[in-house]
Design a protein around this motif. Structure first.
Motif, mmCIF file in Angstrom:
data_model
loop_
_atom_site.group_PDB
_atom_site.id
_atom_site.type_symbol
_atom_site.label_atom_id
_atom_site.label_comp_id
_atom_site.label_asym_id
_atom_site.label_seq_id
_atom_site.Cartn_x
_atom_site.Cartn_y
_atom_site.Cartn_z
ATOM 1 N N SER A 182 -82.285 47.630 -3.362
ATOM 2 C CA SER A 182 -81.489 48.802 -2.971
ATOM 3 C C SER A 182 -80.766 48.517 -1.668
ATOM 4 O O SER A 182 -81.292 47.817 -0.803
ATOM 5 C CB SER A 182 -82.414 50.012 -2.782
ATOM 6 O OG SER A 182 -81.742 51.065 -2.135
ATOM 7 N N LEU A 183 -79.603 49.075 -1.504
ATOM 8 C CA LEU A 183 -78.904 49.100 -0.212
ATOM 9 C C LEU A 183 -78.824 50.555 0.261
ATOM 10 O O LEU A 183 -79.436 50.963 1.236
ATOM 11 C CB LEU A 183 -77.509 48.480 -0.353
ATOM 12 C CG LEU A 183 -76.674 48.324 0.929
ATOM 13 C CD1 LEU A 183 -75.651 47.191 0.786
ATOM 14 C CD2 LEU A 183 -75.934 49.590 1.313
ATOM 15 N N ARG A 184 -78.088 51.392 -0.503
ATOM 16 C CA ARG A 184 -77.801 52.760 -0.097
ATOM 17 C C ARG A 184 -79.051 53.641 -0.051
ATOM 18 O O ARG A 184 -79.273 54.376 0.923
ATOM 19 C CB ARG A 184 -76.778 53.408 -1.066
ATOM 20 C CG ARG A 184 -75.352 53.019 -0.804
ATOM 21 C CD ARG A 184 -74.587 52.903 -2.106
ATOM 22 N NE ARG A 184 -75.063 51.747 -2.835
ATOM 23 C CZ ARG A 184 -74.529 50.523 -2.693
ATOM 24 N NH1 ARG A 184 -73.486 50.339 -1.953
ATOM 25 N NH2 ARG A 184 -75.036 49.488 -3.345
ATOM 26 N N THR A 185 -79.840 53.593 -1.117
ATOM 27 C CA THR A 185 -80.975 54.507 -1.210
ATOM 28 C C THR A 185 -81.963 54.240 -0.082
ATOM 29 O O THR A 185 -82.471 55.167 0.564
ATOM 30 C CB THR A 185 -81.660 54.337 -2.576
ATOM 31 O OG1 THR A 185 -80.657 54.485 -3.589
ATOM 32 C CG2 THR A 185 -82.754 55.354 -2.784
ATOM 33 N N ARG B 77 -88.928 53.702 -5.769
ATOM 34 C CA ARG B 77 -87.858 53.226 -6.673
ATOM 35 C C ARG B 77 -88.435 52.271 -7.695
ATOM 36 O O ARG B 77 -89.109 51.303 -7.357
ATOM 37 C CB ARG B 77 -86.744 52.514 -5.911
ATOM 38 C CG ARG B 77 -85.866 51.695 -6.864
ATOM 39 C CD ARG B 77 -84.577 51.226 -6.275
ATOM 40 N NE ARG B 77 -83.629 52.319 -6.200
ATOM 41 C CZ ARG B 77 -82.311 52.144 -6.071
ATOM 42 N NH1 ARG B 77 -81.799 50.941 -5.999
ATOM 43 N NH2 ARG B 77 -81.511 53.182 -6.001
ATOM 44 N N GLU C 181 -84.967 56.646 -7.559
ATOM 45 C CA GLU C 181 -84.455 56.205 -8.857
ATOM 46 C C GLU C 181 -85.648 55.748 -9.676
ATOM 47 O O GLU C 181 -86.456 54.941 -9.235
ATOM 48 C CB GLU C 181 -83.416 55.081 -8.779
ATOM 49 C CG GLU C 181 -82.800 54.777 -10.157
ATOM 50 C CD GLU C 181 -81.579 53.858 -10.107
ATOM 51 O OE1 GLU C 181 -81.110 53.520 -9.009
ATOM 52 O OE2 GLU C 181 -81.112 53.475 -11.191
ATOM 53 N N HIS D 59 -81.857 59.400 -11.511
ATOM 54 C CA HIS D 59 -81.583 59.024 -10.112
ATOM 55 C C HIS D 59 -81.165 60.299 -9.366
ATOM 56 O O HIS D 59 -79.994 60.505 -9.038
ATOM 57 C CB HIS D 59 -80.474 57.974 -10.084
ATOM 58 C CG HIS D 59 -80.334 57.254 -8.773
ATOM 59 N ND1 HIS D 59 -81.024 57.602 -7.637
ATOM 60 C CD2 HIS D 59 -79.567 56.187 -8.428
ATOM 61 C CE1 HIS D 59 -80.692 56.788 -6.647
ATOM 62 N NE2 HIS D 59 -79.815 55.920 -7.102
ATOM 63 N N GLN E 47 -79.089 60.409 -6.071
ATOM 64 C CA GLN E 47 -77.688 60.039 -6.312
ATOM 65 C C GLN E 47 -76.926 61.246 -6.876
ATOM 66 O O GLN E 47 -75.820 61.558 -6.434
ATOM 67 C CB GLN E 47 -77.622 58.861 -7.292
ATOM 68 C CG GLN E 47 -76.200 58.418 -7.607
ATOM 69 C CD GLN E 47 -75.478 57.866 -6.387
ATOM 70 O OE1 GLN E 47 -75.975 56.966 -5.738
ATOM 71 N NE2 GLN E 47 -74.319 58.411 -6.065
ATOM 72 N N CYS F 107 -71.329 55.318 -8.173
ATOM 73 C CA CYS F 107 -72.528 55.354 -7.313
ATOM 74 C C CYS F 107 -72.662 54.109 -6.452
ATOM 75 O O CYS F 107 -73.381 54.127 -5.457
ATOM 76 C CB CYS F 107 -73.770 55.532 -8.173
ATOM 77 S SG CYS F 107 -74.015 54.196 -9.344
ATOM 78 N N LEU F 108 -72.005 53.029 -6.820
ATOM 79 C CA LEU F 108 -72.148 51.719 -6.177
ATOM 80 C C LEU F 108 -73.571 51.180 -6.381
ATOM 81 O O LEU F 108 -74.496 51.976 -6.418
ATOM 82 C CB LEU F 108 -71.784 51.739 -4.694
ATOM 83 C CG LEU F 108 -70.355 52.198 -4.347
ATOM 84 C CD1 LEU F 108 -70.165 52.210 -2.819
ATOM 85 C CD2 LEU F 108 -69.296 51.320 -5.008
ATOM 86 N N PRO F 109 -73.795 49.873 -6.463
ATOM 87 C CA PRO F 109 -72.785 48.822 -6.376
ATOM 88 C C PRO F 109 -71.894 48.784 -7.628
ATOM 89 O O PRO F 109 -72.328 49.176 -8.701
ATOM 90 C CB PRO F 109 -73.620 47.539 -6.274
ATOM 91 C CG PRO F 109 -74.907 47.855 -6.955
ATOM 92 C CD PRO F 109 -75.160 49.322 -6.707
ATOM 93 N N ARG G 189 -75.174 60.177 0.822
ATOM 94 C CA ARG G 189 -76.570 59.950 0.439
ATOM 95 C C ARG G 189 -77.519 60.389 1.558
ATOM 96 O O ARG G 189 -78.627 60.839 1.302
ATOM 97 C CB ARG G 189 -76.790 58.462 0.110
ATOM 98 C CG ARG G 189 -76.101 57.949 -1.172
ATOM 99 C CD ARG G 189 -76.667 58.576 -2.421
ATOM 100 N NE ARG G 189 -78.102 58.393 -2.490
ATOM 101 C CZ ARG G 189 -78.690 57.353 -3.099
ATOM 102 N NH1 ARG G 189 -77.962 56.450 -3.711
ATOM 103 N NH2 ARG G 189 -80.009 57.262 -3.131
HETATM 104 N N1 CP Z 1 -76.354 54.003 -5.642
HETATM 105 C C1 CP Z 1 -77.515 53.428 -5.277
HETATM 106 O O1 CP Z 1 -78.606 53.880 -5.627
HETATM 107 O O2 CP Z 1 -77.357 52.315 -4.496
HETATM 108 P P1 CP Z 1 -78.541 51.307 -4.157
HETATM 109 O O3 CP Z 1 -79.011 50.714 -5.466
HETATM 110 O O4 CP Z 1 -77.918 50.272 -3.250
HETATM 111 O O5 CP Z 1 -79.639 52.036 -3.487
#
Ligand code: CP
Length: 325
Positions: free
Chosen positions: A47-50, A110, A142, A147, A150, A278-280, A306
């Protein structure tokens, strides 16, 4: 709010959205609420954002956040009830979850689906076992099928955009469109977006995908399903782009149809729609550079939001814990 694993855990999505937007205006309004409290962020997948947005949200509320990459640093966990543990797994969730519940006031987890066994994935065994055994509130970062942080963010972002640019005399048309990808992805983001938009009830909601990519009706019930992407996009105000693998032919990729990639051309029939993802994102596979880099793209704002989604959810759980004392 006791746990946060789906839209069903929320009394009023609109109130939660409003609370998140209030935190965006005043991030430290509740800087003392989480003082002396600790959240454990458990990752079985990347994960980055979460990960980072939840850490920032916890910090804004005065909470300590500790990240544990279970997949890389923890013992291999077993989730089957009654299993003879003579294989590769080292520790049963029945033993690990209550221990984690001793260390943390809230646990956030997650985990991704296997995409091999629909029944196992859709039983959400891991999330349910944490809820059963940890003894503290569980937040999904997630899961195998959903999710929710998100999706809450997605609705916050739509609401924020509508406040800045109101649409007169109608609900906004929100289209979730399937897009190509190079490998099979979970249905989580799409399932969850459908669940939340339907529960929110403030959009004219359309889902479009090639035949065979129908999502579970548990989540899409109430949405219009269209197999013709161009027709679906007509007069859209918001277009959410996402790939997912087949639900019915579970985990399979049935189509590589590049024509489903979103481009400026395919967006022509929309109502100058705002673009969401949602990215990525796989650039120039799912959607084109020109769209992602264009002025109608909300993706960076979406990712920024987020933080406020996580902050609103954690604040609700902290308030609930205070009431129980
Ligand atoms: N959109 C999202 O959940 O990004 P990450 O997988 O980077 O957390």
């Amino acid at each position: 709010m006791n746990h946060f694993v789906s839209a069903n855990d929320v009394n009023s999505i609109q109130l939660l959205v409003n609370q998140a937007l209030a935190y965006k205006s005043n991030p430290f309004a509740d800087a003392q609420l989480g003082k002396g409290k600790r959240i454990g962020l458990l990752f079985l997948n990347p994960s980055l954002r979460t990960r980072l947005s939840t850490q920032v949200a916890a910090s804004n509320l005065g909470m300590e956040a500790i990240v544990f990459n279970v997949d890389k640093e923890g013992w291999a966990l077993e989730f089957e009830e009654g299993v003879i543990m003579n294989g590769n797994t080292v520790e049963h969730i029945k033993d690990a979850a209550p221990v984690l519940g001793q260390y943390f006031d809230i646990l956030a987890i997650r985990t991704f689906p296997s995409l091999k066994n629909k029944d196992v994935d859709y039983s959400e065994q891991l999330m349910h076992q944490f809820i059963k055994y940890a003894g503290v509130p569980i937040v999904s970062l997630e899961s195998a099928t959903l999710h929710p942080l998100q999706s809450l963010t997605d609705i916050i972002t739509i609401q924020e955009s509508l406040l800045a640019n109101p649409i007169q005399h109608k609900k906004p048309k929100v289209v979730l469109t399937w897009a190509p990808h190079i490998k099979p992805l979970p249905q989580c983001v799409a399932n969850s977006f459908a669940q939340w938009v339907n529960a929110w009830g403030e959009a004219d909601f359309v889902v479009t995908h090639p035949k065979g990519y129908e999502l579970s009706e548990t989540y899409t019930k109430g949405a219009t399903i269209q197999y013709d992407q161009a027709a679906a996009l007509e007069n859209a105000d918001f277009v959410y782009v996402k790939n997912w693998s087949s639900f019915h032919a579970y985990g399979q990729m049935l189509s590589h149809d590049e024509a489903w990639m979103l481009t400026q051309q395919t967006m022509m029939q929309t109502n100058q729609a705002k673009l969401m993802h949602c990215l990525p994102v796989r650039r120039n596979v799912e959607l084109s550079d020109e769209l992602l880099d264009g002025s109608n793209s909300l993706v960076t704002r979406q990712a920024g939001n987020r933080v406020w989604a996580a902050q609103a959810v954690l604040a609700n759980i902290l308030h609930q814990q205070k009431q129980l004392i």
